[in-house]
Write a protein that holds these residues in place. Structure first.
Motif, PDB file in Angstrom:
ATOM      1  N   ASN A   1      -3.028  -2.154  12.554  1.00  8.87           N
ATOM      2  CA  ASN A   1      -1.912  -2.949  12.717  1.00  8.87           C
ATOM      3  C   ASN A   1      -0.527  -2.352  11.665  1.00  8.87           C
ATOM      4  O   ASN A   1      -0.937  -2.447  10.642  1.00  8.87           O
ATOM      5  N   GLY A   2       0.409  -2.174  12.170  1.00 11.42           N
ATOM      6  CA  GLY A   2       1.754  -1.553  11.497  1.00 11.42           C
ATOM      7  C   GLY A   2       1.572   0.149  11.315  1.00 11.42           C
ATOM      8  O   GLY A   2       2.687   0.440  10.827  1.00 11.42           O
ATOM      9  N   GLN A   3       0.453   0.719  11.610  1.00  9.57           N
ATOM     10  CA  GLN A   3       0.450   2.292  11.464  1.00  9.57           C
ATOM     11  C   GLN A   3       1.345   2.746  12.335  1.00  9.57           C
ATOM     12  O   GLN A   3       1.501   2.397  13.577  1.00  9.57           O
ATOM     13  N   ARG A   4       1.886   3.961  12.007  1.00 11.74           N
ATOM     14  CA  ARG A   4       2.869   4.877  13.077  1.00 11.74           C
ATOM     15  C   ARG A   4       2.029   5.550  13.702  1.00 11.74           C
ATOM     16  O   ARG A   4       1.290   6.603  13.257  1.00 11.74           O
ATOM     17  N   LEU A   5       2.341   5.573  15.081  1.00 15.12           N
ATOM     18  CA  LEU A   5       1.861   6.680  16.026  1.00 15.12           C
ATOM     19  C   LEU A   5       2.903   7.195  16.989  1.00 15.12           C
ATOM     20  O   LEU A   5       3.598   6.251  17.452  1.00 15.12           O
TER      21      LEU A   5
ATOM     22  N   ALA B   1       5.574   2.205  15.044  1.00 10.95           N
ATOM     23  CA  ALA B   1       4.780   1.561  14.292  1.00 10.95           C
ATOM     24  C   ALA B   1       4.031   0.431  15.315  1.00 10.95           C
ATOM     25  O   ALA B   1       4.729  -0.338  16.049  1.00 10.95           O
ATOM     26  N   MET B   2       2.786   0.872  15.433  1.00  9.01           N
ATOM     27  CA  MET B   2       1.810  -0.107  16.355  1.00  9.01           C
ATOM     28  C   MET B   2       1.614  -1.495  15.994  1.00  9.01           C
ATOM     29  O   MET B   2       1.837  -1.797  14.699  1.00  9.01           O
ATOM     30  N   ARG B   3       1.664  -2.484  16.932  1.00  6.53           N
ATOM     31  CA  ARG B   3       1.561  -3.866  16.434  1.00  6.53           C
ATOM     32  C   ARG B   3       0.004  -4.058  17.071  1.00  6.53           C
ATOM     33  O   ARG B   3      -0.127  -4.158  18.256  1.00  6.53           O
ATOM     34  N   VAL B   4      -0.839  -4.485  16.382  1.00  7.80           N
ATOM     35  CA  VAL B   4      -2.331  -4.810  16.845  1.00  7.80           C
ATOM     36  C   VAL B   4      -2.675  -6.231  16.650  1.00  7.80           C
ATOM     37  O   VAL B   4      -2.514  -6.825  15.666  1.00  7.80           O
ATOM     38  N   THR B   5      -3.011  -7.026  17.934  1.00  4.55           N
ATOM     39  CA  THR B   5      -3.413  -8.568  17.785  1.00  4.55           C
ATOM     40  C   THR B   5      -4.490  -8.505  18.601  1.00  4.55           C
ATOM     41  O   THR B   5      -4.689  -7.771  19.336  1.00  4.55           O
ATOM     42  N   MET B   6      -5.063  -9.526  18.493  1.00  5.56           N
ATOM     43  CA  MET B   6      -6.223 -10.022  19.332  1.00  5.56           C
ATOM     44  C   MET B   6      -5.793 -10.513  20.756  1.00  5.56           C
ATOM     45  O   MET B   6      -4.509 -11.312  20.821  1.00  5.56           O
TER      46      MET B   6
END
Length: 312
Positions: free
Chosen positions: A176-180, A184-189
């Protein structure tokens, strides 16, 4: 005297207070949970969260509070255990996003994922560059990805189904928050329990892939050493399965030609099948891992790439 802990982070932690923020101006557990799950509700048409009586937009229904005692006495119910480490909590599982997902499912807030959920919602992707394969390789660092779906009408969003909820929590905590691809990606359930494959004849454009039988799964062997080598994304990558004929220059040229600038390189002294390579940024290292994990180096050797906790 008593010890007062203000933050839950790498330097301090109050295990009786999973709701503490990670630093100044950082959201508390309830704010993070509302933000994390509110996004998918708007994307996928999930029912809205009941408004909060607290006036701060926390998203909690009246009368609901975190059962901290239950959390501490029964951590496995929150799906925060680490594979291969008996009785341990996930290294980053107590971070707000992971704890939010677990706590939300535990107390049964309507519209939230259940504790056994292994599907992640990834948003803010680059729709021009993202593919199921690149998400499979990246999220596969933290678990065995079963299925990936890039949403047909909203290609900046994707669903990734991991093998189990523990692996989903690890992937969310680390990515979550890493750049791709510059974003910046947002990763949630996700609220979804599984990623559905397209029906026969349904238009999909190759956006849904089933990886359940992929030979590239890193954790399919019980007790694998890979369980002990799970680290956050870093500019330094660990390389293994390097054949004897491959030189330092070969590898530096390979990594610089596909992803960016190589800052440093070092073979392991005791085992030349392994090496460390440092890229100029974490984002470049993420792209290098996606591009070059399982890359053929000849002599029936396929390069293995993972994030390293070491520096050169």
């Amino acid at each position: 005297t008593s010890l007062n802990v203000k933050y839950n982070n790498d330097k301090s932690r109050d295990y009786t207070r999973p709701d503490l923020p990670s630093g100044d101006n950082q959201p508390t557990l309830d704010q993070t949970m509302a933000a994390a799950f509110g996004k998918e509700a708007s994307l996928l048409g999930a029912p809205g969260i009941i408004s909060s009586p607290y006036g701060g937009g926390t998203g909690f229904p009246p009368g609901i509070a975190f059962q901290q005692a239950d959390f501490l006495q029964h951590p496995s119910d929150f799906c925060l255990s680490v594979p291969g480490v008996h009785g341990a909590l996930a290294p980053l599982g107590m971070q707000s996003a992971a704890a939010a997902a677990a706590a939300a499912s535990r107390i049964g807030i309507p519209g939230f994922a259940s504790s056994a959920n292994a599907v992640l919602l990834i948003s803010n992707l680059n729709p021009e560059r993202v593919t199921p394969q690149c998400l499979f390789i990246l999220f596969g660092v933290y678990g065995d990805v079963q299925r990936v779906k890039i949403l047909f009408n909203k290609k900046e969003n994707a669903l990734v189904q991991m093998f189990d909820c523990t692996q989903a929590q690890l992937a969310m905590s680390h990515l979550n928050g890493q750049r791709l691809h510059g974003k910046a990606m947002r990763v949630t359930m996700s609220k979804h329990q599984t990623v559905q494959l397209p029906r026969e004849g349904q238009e999909d454009q190759g956006l849904t892939k089933d990886y359940s039988s992929s030979p590239l799964h890193r954790f399919k062997k019980p007790g694998s050493k890979n369980f002990q080598n799970i680290f956050p994304p870093s500019a330094t990558l660990h390389l293994s399965n390097i054949p004897p004929s491959i030189t330092e220059e070969d590898l530096k040229l390979l990594f610089s030609s596909t992803t960016g600038m190589v800052k440093a390189f070092k073979f392991f002294q005791k085992d030349r099948k392994m090496a460390l390579i440092q890229m100029s940024s974490v984002e470049e290292a993420i792209q290098a891992l996606i591009d070059l994990h399982n890359h053929s180096l000849g002599e029936n050797h396929h390069l293995r790439v993972s994030f390293s906790k070491s520096t050169i």
